[in-house]
Design an enzyme around this catalytic site. Structure first.
Site, mmCIF file in Angstrom:
data_model
loop_
_atom_site.group_PDB
_atom_site.id
_atom_site.type_symbol
_atom_site.label_atom_id
_atom_site.label_comp_id
_atom_site.label_asym_id
_atom_site.label_seq_id
_atom_site.Cartn_x
_atom_site.Cartn_y
_atom_site.Cartn_z
ATOM 1 N N ASN A 95 9.578 -1.692 -9.475
ATOM 2 C CA ASN A 95 9.291 -3.058 -9.049
ATOM 3 C C ASN A 95 9.030 -3.892 -10.304
ATOM 4 O O ASN A 95 7.972 -3.796 -10.911
ATOM 5 C CB ASN A 95 8.074 -3.069 -8.122
ATOM 6 C CG ASN A 95 7.667 -4.466 -7.692
ATOM 7 O OD1 ASN A 95 8.406 -5.436 -7.894
ATOM 8 N ND2 ASN A 95 6.492 -4.588 -7.102
ATOM 9 N N LYS A 132 8.597 -6.993 -10.525
ATOM 10 C CA LYS A 132 7.709 -8.121 -10.231
ATOM 11 C C LYS A 132 8.267 -9.418 -10.851
ATOM 12 O O LYS A 132 9.478 -9.600 -10.902
ATOM 13 C CB LYS A 132 6.283 -7.795 -10.672
ATOM 14 C CG LYS A 132 5.765 -6.489 -10.049
ATOM 15 C CD LYS A 132 4.307 -6.245 -10.257
ATOM 16 C CE LYS A 132 3.906 -4.941 -9.607
ATOM 17 N NZ LYS A 132 2.442 -4.695 -9.693
ATOM 18 N N HIS A 138 3.803 -5.913 -0.033
ATOM 19 C CA HIS A 138 3.104 -5.503 -1.249
ATOM 20 C C HIS A 138 1.751 -6.199 -1.306
ATOM 21 O O HIS A 138 1.609 -7.339 -0.863
ATOM 22 C CB HIS A 138 3.949 -5.866 -2.474
ATOM 23 C CG HIS A 138 3.451 -5.246 -3.740
ATOM 24 N ND1 HIS A 138 2.381 -5.749 -4.441
ATOM 25 C CD2 HIS A 138 3.881 -4.150 -4.436
ATOM 26 C CE1 HIS A 138 2.173 -4.995 -5.507
ATOM 27 N NE2 HIS A 138 3.059 -4.016 -5.528
ATOM 28 N N GLU A 159 0.207 -7.642 -3.548
ATOM 29 C CA GLU A 159 0.225 -8.933 -4.248
ATOM 30 C C GLU A 159 0.756 -10.038 -3.341
ATOM 31 O O GLU A 159 0.328 -11.190 -3.443
ATOM 32 C CB GLU A 159 1.044 -8.810 -5.535
ATOM 33 C CG GLU A 159 0.338 -7.947 -6.572
ATOM 34 C CD GLU A 159 1.238 -7.355 -7.633
ATOM 35 O OE1 GLU A 159 0.719 -6.616 -8.478
ATOM 36 O OE2 GLU A 159 2.461 -7.620 -7.615
ATOM 37 N N GLU A 190 -0.236 2.135 -1.888
ATOM 38 C CA GLU A 190 -0.662 1.584 -3.171
ATOM 39 C C GLU A 190 -2.096 1.094 -3.067
ATOM 40 O O GLU A 190 -2.338 -0.004 -2.556
ATOM 41 C CB GLU A 190 0.244 0.407 -3.578
ATOM 42 C CG GLU A 190 1.652 0.800 -3.952
ATOM 43 C CD GLU A 190 2.324 -0.304 -4.754
ATOM 44 O OE1 GLU A 190 2.780 -0.031 -5.863
ATOM 45 O OE2 GLU A 190 2.362 -1.445 -4.265
#
Length: 254
Positions: free
Chosen positions: A14, A16, A101, A103, A171
């Site tokens: 990932n 990001k 996710h 985030e 996660e």
């Protein structure tokens, strides 16, 4: 090659919000140079930012490395400025898409219901959603980690999920980008709990569904983490921005 219960490990990078055109293509080329001629036990996936998806996808054609996106909208089209629909991602060669996710959940306030809708949109577009779940440090310190993650999973699971069409990623929020990781016992316990929850919701179909671990996975700890019973691969953040680190993690599947 396959692993436990026919599950082939998946190592996903990932990227990001990182990488301009030159950076992204250089990283892609370095990953491709490292995979050529090798027999990989795991499936390899990179998830660049949206601006690089088409460029990176063109580079990956004909290689064993899959292309994935970092998010999608829950509608297939419409007046949603700035968003990307799952059919658009499939159209440029994506095979996977990350949804939920931490985030995204934190920065954009995404709920389990929204994550579920995005996962269902991905499946409708023949993409494989990687549904992310994980607890904060406060939740873990209260002893609520298993309860919180089980509830997240239940609320985020798409209707009609199958082993070949869905991946789950655990996660712990407090381990993402911090350099901290749970103990191997904690990771193993969470993966066992997630497997039991999947079986409760999906029955025997869940035996072949992959559950990844993410959260400060790096070349130095990958072998230990990937050897934990029930861990079917890794969702890699910062370490995926360096080709050799990413490939070292992938090699640890052996």
């Amino acid at each position: 090659m396959t692993d436990r219960a026919g599950r082939r490990p998946l190592v996903a990078g990932n990227w990001k919000m990182n990488g301009l055109k030159a950076d992204g293509l250089a990283l892609t080329d370095a990953v491709l140079a490292g995979v050529r001629g090798g027999a990989w036990r795991c499936e390899l996936l990179v998830c660049p930012p949206a601006t690089l998806l088409s460029l990176v996808g063109d580079r990956l054609k004909g290689s064993p490395v899959r292309l994935g996106a970092q998010d999608c909208h829950h509608k297939p089209s419409g007046a949603h400025t700035g968003d990307l629909a799952a059919p658009m991602l499939a159209d440029i060669g994506c095979r996977f898409v990350i949804v939920g996710h931490s985030e995204r959940r934190a920065d954009h306030g995404e709920t389990d219901a929204e994550v579920k809708a995005k996962a269902e949109a991905a499946m409708a577009a023949t993409l494989i959603p990687i549904v992310c779940v994980g607890e904060t440090l406060a939740m873990r310190e209260r002893g609520d980690a298993l309860k919180v993650v089980a509830a997240q999973l239940a609320g985020s699971l798409p209707v009609g999920a199958s082993a070949d069409g869905l991946v789950v990623a655990y996660e712990p929020v407090w381990a993402i980008g911090t350099g901290r990781t749970p103990t191997t016992a904690d990771i193993g316990a969470m993966h066992q709990a997630l497997r039991a929850e999947l079986k409760r919701h999906l029955g025997a179909e869940s035996d072949r569904m992959r559950i990844l671990y993410g959260g400060s996975v790096k070349s130095s700890n990958a072998a230990e983490i990937l050897a934990i019973d029930g861990v079917d691969g890794a969702l890699v953040g910062g370490a995926s921005l360096k080709a050799e680190d990413f490939l070292t993690i992938a090699r640890a599947c052996a």
